[in-house]
Design an enzyme around this catalytic site. Sequence first.
Site, PDB file in Angstrom:
ATOM      1  N   CYS A 114     -15.889 -12.081   3.501  1.00  0.00           N
ATOM      2  CA  CYS A 114     -15.816 -11.087   2.421  1.00  0.00           C
ATOM      3  C   CYS A 114     -17.040 -11.113   1.503  1.00  0.00           C
ATOM      4  O   CYS A 114     -17.212 -10.208   0.680  1.00  0.00           O
ATOM      5  CB  CYS A 114     -14.543 -11.272   1.613  1.00  0.00           C
ATOM      6  SG  CYS A 114     -13.055 -11.012   2.603  1.00  0.00           S
ATOM      7  N   HIS A 256     -15.593  -7.985  -5.367  1.00  0.00           N
ATOM      8  CA  HIS A 256     -14.871  -7.857  -4.101  1.00  0.00           C
ATOM      9  C   HIS A 256     -13.388  -7.641  -4.387  1.00  0.00           C
ATOM     10  O   HIS A 256     -12.772  -8.405  -5.128  1.00  0.00           O
ATOM     11  CB  HIS A 256     -15.077  -9.128  -3.268  1.00  0.00           C
ATOM     12  CG  HIS A 256     -14.102  -9.264  -2.154  1.00  0.00           C
ATOM     13  ND1 HIS A 256     -13.869  -8.259  -1.246  1.00  0.00           N
ATOM     14  CD2 HIS A 256     -13.259 -10.288  -1.801  1.00  0.00           C
ATOM     15  CE1 HIS A 256     -12.944  -8.648  -0.387  1.00  0.00           C
ATOM     16  NE2 HIS A 256     -12.567  -9.872  -0.704  1.00  0.00           N
ATOM     17  N   ASN A 286      -7.818  -4.731   0.703  1.00  0.00           N
ATOM     18  CA  ASN A 286      -8.946  -5.660   0.821  1.00  0.00           C
ATOM     19  C   ASN A 286      -9.644  -5.383   2.158  1.00  0.00           C
ATOM     20  O   ASN A 286      -9.095  -5.679   3.219  1.00  0.00           O
ATOM     21  CB  ASN A 286      -8.409  -7.101   0.765  1.00  0.00           C
ATOM     22  CG  ASN A 286      -9.506  -8.143   0.900  1.00  0.00           C
ATOM     23  OD1 ASN A 286     -10.577  -7.883   1.432  1.00  0.00           O
ATOM     24  ND2 ASN A 286      -9.228  -9.348   0.438  1.00  0.00           N
TER      25      ASN A 286
HETATM   26  O1  UT7 Z   1     -10.744 -11.623   0.543  1.00  0.00           O
HETATM   27  C1  UT7 Z   1     -11.032 -12.965   0.726  1.00  0.00           C
HETATM   28  C2  UT7 Z   1     -10.368 -13.831  -0.259  1.00  0.00           C
HETATM   29  N1  UT7 Z   1      -8.958 -13.583  -0.339  1.00  0.00           N
HETATM   30  C3  UT7 Z   1      -8.340 -13.716  -1.485  1.00  0.00           C
HETATM   31  O2  UT7 Z   1      -8.964 -14.004  -2.486  1.00  0.00           O
HETATM   32  C4  UT7 Z   1      -6.853 -13.596  -1.518  1.00  0.00           C
HETATM   33  C5  UT7 Z   1      -6.275 -14.720  -2.336  1.00  0.00           C
HETATM   34  N2  UT7 Z   1      -4.828 -14.855  -2.392  1.00  0.00           N
HETATM   35  C6  UT7 Z   1      -3.981 -13.876  -2.795  1.00  0.00           C
HETATM   36  O3  UT7 Z   1      -4.378 -12.774  -3.033  1.00  0.00           O
HETATM   37  C7  UT7 Z   1      -2.548 -14.261  -3.011  1.00  0.00           C
HETATM   38  O4  UT7 Z   1      -2.413 -15.657  -2.925  1.00  0.00           O
HETATM   39  C8  UT7 Z   1      -1.558 -13.598  -2.047  1.00  0.00           C
HETATM   40  C9  UT7 Z   1      -1.457 -12.103  -2.333  1.00  0.00           C
HETATM   41  C10 UT7 Z   1      -1.971 -13.851  -0.611  1.00  0.00           C
HETATM   42  C11 UT7 Z   1      -0.158 -14.178  -2.236  1.00  0.00           C
HETATM   43  O5  UT7 Z   1       0.243 -14.002  -3.599  1.00  0.00           O
HETATM   44  P1  UT7 Z   1       0.795 -15.251  -4.424  1.00  0.00           P
HETATM   45  O6  UT7 Z   1       1.197 -14.721  -5.738  1.00  0.00           O
HETATM   46  O7  UT7 Z   1      -0.232 -16.329  -4.384  1.00  0.00           O
HETATM   47  O8  UT7 Z   1       2.078 -15.622  -3.624  1.00  0.00           O
HETATM   48  P2  UT7 Z   1       2.463 -17.007  -2.952  1.00  0.00           P
HETATM   49  O9  UT7 Z   1       1.637 -17.240  -1.720  1.00  0.00           O
HETATM   50  O10 UT7 Z   1       2.487 -18.077  -3.986  1.00  0.00           O
HETATM   51  O11 UT7 Z   1       3.931 -16.687  -2.509  1.00  0.00           O
HETATM   52  C12 UT7 Z   1       4.980 -16.430  -3.471  1.00  0.00           C
HETATM   53  C13 UT7 Z   1       6.230 -16.054  -2.706  1.00  0.00           C
HETATM   54  C14 UT7 Z   1       6.531 -16.981  -1.534  1.00  0.00           C
HETATM   55  O12 UT7 Z   1       7.907 -17.168  -1.464  1.00  0.00           O
HETATM   56  P3  UT7 Z   1       8.578 -18.521  -2.023  1.00  0.00           P
HETATM   57  O13 UT7 Z   1       7.931 -19.642  -1.256  1.00  0.00           O
HETATM   58  O14 UT7 Z   1       8.259 -18.529  -3.482  1.00  0.00           O
HETATM   59  O15 UT7 Z   1      10.010 -18.325  -1.702  1.00  0.00           O
HETATM   60  C15 UT7 Z   1       6.046 -16.186  -0.339  1.00  0.00           C
HETATM   61  O16 UT7 Z   1       6.752 -16.533   0.843  1.00  0.00           O
HETATM   62  O17 UT7 Z   1       6.068 -14.749  -2.155  1.00  0.00           O
HETATM   63  C16 UT7 Z   1       6.370 -14.787  -0.762  1.00  0.00           C
HETATM   64  N3  UT7 Z   1       5.575 -13.773  -0.095  1.00  0.00           N
HETATM   65  C17 UT7 Z   1       5.961 -12.492   0.032  1.00  0.00           C
HETATM   66  N4  UT7 Z   1       7.081 -11.872  -0.354  1.00  0.00           N
HETATM   67  C18 UT7 Z   1       7.174 -10.560  -0.077  1.00  0.00           C
HETATM   68  C19 UT7 Z   1       4.349 -13.905   0.450  1.00  0.00           C
HETATM   69  N5  UT7 Z   1       3.922 -12.735   0.949  1.00  0.00           N
HETATM   70  C20 UT7 Z   1       4.911 -11.848   0.698  1.00  0.00           C
HETATM   71  C21 UT7 Z   1       5.082 -10.470   0.974  1.00  0.00           C
HETATM   72  N6  UT7 Z   1       6.224  -9.872   0.568  1.00  0.00           N
HETATM   73  N7  UT7 Z   1       4.143  -9.746   1.605  1.00  0.00           N
END
Ligand code: UT7
Length: 335
Positions: A114, A256, A286
Amino acid sequence: MSGGRAAVVAGIGAYTPPGLVTNDDLAQRLDTSDAWIRSRTGIAERYVVAPGTATSDLAVEAGLRALKSAGDEHVGAVVLATTTPDQPCPATAPQVAARLGLGQVPAFDVAAVCSGFLYGLATASGLLAAGVADSVLLIAADAFTTIVNPEDRTTAVIFADGAGAVVLRAGSAGEPGAVGPLVLGSDGELSHLIEVPAGGSRQRSSGPVTDPEDQYFRMLGRDTYRHAVERMTGASQQAAQLAGWSIGDVDRFAAHQANARILDSVSERLGVPAERQLTNIARVGNTGAASIPLLLSQAAADGRLTAGHRVLLTAFGGGLSWGATTLVWPDVQSV
Ligand code: UT7
């Protein structure tokens, strides 16, 4: 660029494929919801390639538009920043150059995930400074949905497809459009945060793929999030400082488009007011390397970005890799 010729933006264009996918479309096949995706990422919809469409197809469209914007059908080199080349070998850029009718110019790919557009700006600046070419077509294109696991809700809702391109010509550091001091960095100790485990020499020398999921893109979201905020903030501060700008001088902040929450957090840490932040993540998701030129192109087309704006650019991605730079937006028409 020190002492030599500066890379100056002379044209810009972008392309997204026609396939529009909404959050509700994704929620029909994944355990997710429009509300979750909007609140956690800021994304409402995105464009994805149709079966049979490759990164080069997106790159050619964006390249054509950038050349038209520059009013120039010929450039001396083509650099393509991508994580999703048409094939593992050869590079995709020579085919793009040929399809654009650019003849036998130097053409090669840059792999910085990215951060590819910022690494590509540095590469193009080097080609111009070395006198290899007097103008460079820098395209950043990704068909990211071709490597994302369609069953993985943590990545399938974020990544999307698109392309953006700029024509850079040799000029001087003081003129509008000149790419400012470039800050680039990497941390290979954290390469496991964003990866496609299979398909390279490590796996191929070990034998056939045992776990089919290893062929897909994988991201440890929470850790990646933290590093993205830290690195984009730090690189932006350094680039502004090297350019002799204070954050108050920044008219437009173009980061980005990783996640709307990341963007807000970086803007807040930097002290960039919300109205100076350029975003399009809600509409395009993204798009990997394409993210920044796609954003600049759309913002220039709809009037959010105009000639004379002092723009701070920053990116972060797999590698880990990151970068930032500055430029004063030139008088170019986005196509
Ligand atoms: O482009 C290159 C660099 N990329 C980035 O910078 C992306 C960086 N990361 C992110 O944008 C975020 O970490 C994500 C969008 C990928 C995830 O968001 P988050 O707020 O960090 O969520 P999390 O991974 O802490 O997950 C929270 C909860 C989890 O459930 P539990 O364990 O709390 O029960 C996940 O399983 O949300 C759940 N979850 C979802 N729920 C519904 C993860 N993905 C989804 C989804 N729909 N699509």
